[in-house]
Design an enzyme around this catalytic site. Structure first.
Site, PDB file in Angstrom:
ATOM      1  N   ASP A   4       0.914  -0.244   4.398  1.00  0.00           N
ATOM      2  CA  ASP A   4       1.938   0.715   4.818  1.00  0.00           C
ATOM      3  C   ASP A   4       2.593   0.348   6.146  1.00  0.00           C
ATOM      4  O   ASP A   4       2.694   1.186   7.048  1.00  0.00           O
ATOM      5  CB  ASP A   4       1.322   2.115   4.940  1.00  0.00           C
ATOM      6  CG  ASP A   4       0.343   2.443   3.837  1.00  0.00           C
ATOM      7  OD1 ASP A   4       0.622   2.068   2.683  1.00  0.00           O
ATOM      8  OD2 ASP A   4      -0.699   3.052   4.121  1.00  0.00           O
ATOM      9  N   GLU A  24       5.525   7.794  -3.899  1.00  0.00           N
ATOM     10  CA  GLU A  24       5.047   7.917  -2.523  1.00  0.00           C
ATOM     11  C   GLU A  24       5.742   6.899  -1.628  1.00  0.00           C
ATOM     12  O   GLU A  24       6.630   6.159  -2.054  1.00  0.00           O
ATOM     13  CB  GLU A  24       3.537   7.700  -2.477  1.00  0.00           C
ATOM     14  CG  GLU A  24       3.096   6.309  -2.902  1.00  0.00           C
ATOM     15  CD  GLU A  24       1.596   6.102  -2.776  1.00  0.00           C
ATOM     16  OE1 GLU A  24       0.849   7.090  -2.770  1.00  0.00           O
ATOM     17  OE2 GLU A  24       1.170   4.932  -2.689  1.00  0.00           O
TER      18      GLU A  24
END
Length: 368
Positions: free
Chosen positions: A43, A253
């Site tokens: 991420d 997401e």
């Protein structure tokens, strides 16, 4: 005679200008990153700050918190160490520190992140919420702005992303798959095949925040979710974790919003983050809170092993700009056959074409 000299001078000037602009364009394309970076982050998020430096944060590197790397050129990175310590005696969070993002606003720096909320009276297995910490310097240390998450929607949430426009602040987040079973043609198909009894899904929401990040304004709006029907153009790539038998979940997401001219682009990741099918798509709207239309050229970033490459699991991206001040850069994590199961950082150029399509020129890897 003078006209000939003037014409010759003009031709020489045109040649020099053409050569100059060609060289400039060539220089812009010379940002060659040796992917993957030697950084084991999931991420990843890169802020280009007002001081001209790049600050990269991500999931991993330290326990119970976050660390940072800095760079002046996106190529050479300095380890800045830990910038945030969570799971303390007075913190609202206790574990699973994920998906940090960094913002500069009014001379301060804000760290947005997901973590397990200490308050868990029903002992939920997934109890994630989104919080914010603040520092005077980009390298921290960061301290919690509040002794609680920003807000509690009543279900676990992760992957916060902010968009600032005029005097408004918008928060984008993903409702977790946890305890969110959804009926769809994909779920019917999985039951018929004897693969899974139910399919849980995560959905992306957007909501306006208080300017001081203390809470939300109005109710969150559902912006993105997996397709209900299997003949939907997005269903094949967004359902690969299920159809491959990997897991009984479909994810939406890792959202990231930006604006190009009058169009809002929201990038998002689908499929299991720990598997090979993690991939990135996008949707567009004329409003920061939608409705959003998914693009017909999705996915724009995915594994390349079928094309002879070595990269899988590409996803959860952010966007920054190259040192030339113009070239858009997609920052994301992935895995390679050489790096193994650890997620590592990739940086590749991206662009918006003349017809408004988003294109990521990746994944790429350095030639060995």
């Amino acid at each position: 005679m003078k006209q000939n000299r003037f014409r010759n001078f003009s031709l020489v000037l045109l040649f020099l200008l053409t050569t100059f602009f060609t060289a400039c364009q060539s220089e812009k394309k010379q940002l060659k990153i040796e992917n993957p970076l030697p950084v084991e982050f999931g991420d990843p998020y890169i802020l280009k700050a007002s001081d001209g430096m790049y600050y990269m944060i991500g999931t991993g590197g330290v326990t119970d918190g976050f660390k940072m790397y800095s760079s002046s050129d996106l190529k050479n990175w300095k380890d800045e160490g830990r910038i945030y310590q969570g799971n303390t005696s007075d913190s609202w969070n206790i574990a699973n520190f994920w998906a940090p993002e960094l913002y500069e606003k009014d001379g301060k720096f804000y760290l947005l992140f997901s973590a397990d909320w200490r308050e868990n009276p029903t002992n939920e297995l997934e109890n994630f919420r989104i919080g914010v910490a603040v520092a005077d310097n980009p390298t921290g240390p960061y301290t919690d702005l509040f002794d609680r998450p920003i807000f509690d929607p009543g279900y676990p949430v992760i992957d916060g992303n902010l968009w600032f426009e005029n005097d408004k602040v918008y928060l984008y987040y993903s409702r977790c798959c946890y305890k969110n079973p959804v009926e769809s043609e994909v779920a019917d198909w999985a039951r018929e095949k004897g693969m899974f009894d139910e399919i849980e899904e995560s959905w992306v929401y957007g909501v306006e925040l208080q300017p001081d990040f203390s809470g939300i304004i109005a109710e969150p709006k559902l912006l993105l979710r997996p397709p209900l029907k299997m003949d939907d153009q997005q269903a094949e790539w967004e359902s690969r974790s299920v159809t491959s038998g990997e897991v009984n979940r479909r994810w939406t997401e890792g959202s990231y919003l930006f604006k190009n001219e009058d169009t809002y682009y929201i990038m998002y990741s689908a499929n299991y983050f720990g598997g090979k099918n993690y991939a990135v798509g996008y949707a567009t709207s004329d409003s920061p809170l939608g409705p959003f239309q998914k693009a017909d050229n999705n996915p724009v970033l995915q594994k390349n092993v079928e094309q002879g490459g070595i990269v899988t699991g590409t996803g959860h991206n952010s966007v920054t700009v190259a040192p030339d001040g113009e070239t858009m850069i997609c920052v994301y994590h992935g895995r390679t056959s050489e790096t193994g199961d650890e997620r590592v950082v990739f940086i590749d150029p991206m662009e918006i074409t003349a017809d408004g399509k988003l294109v990521v020129h990746g994944p790429t890897t350095a030639e060995k």
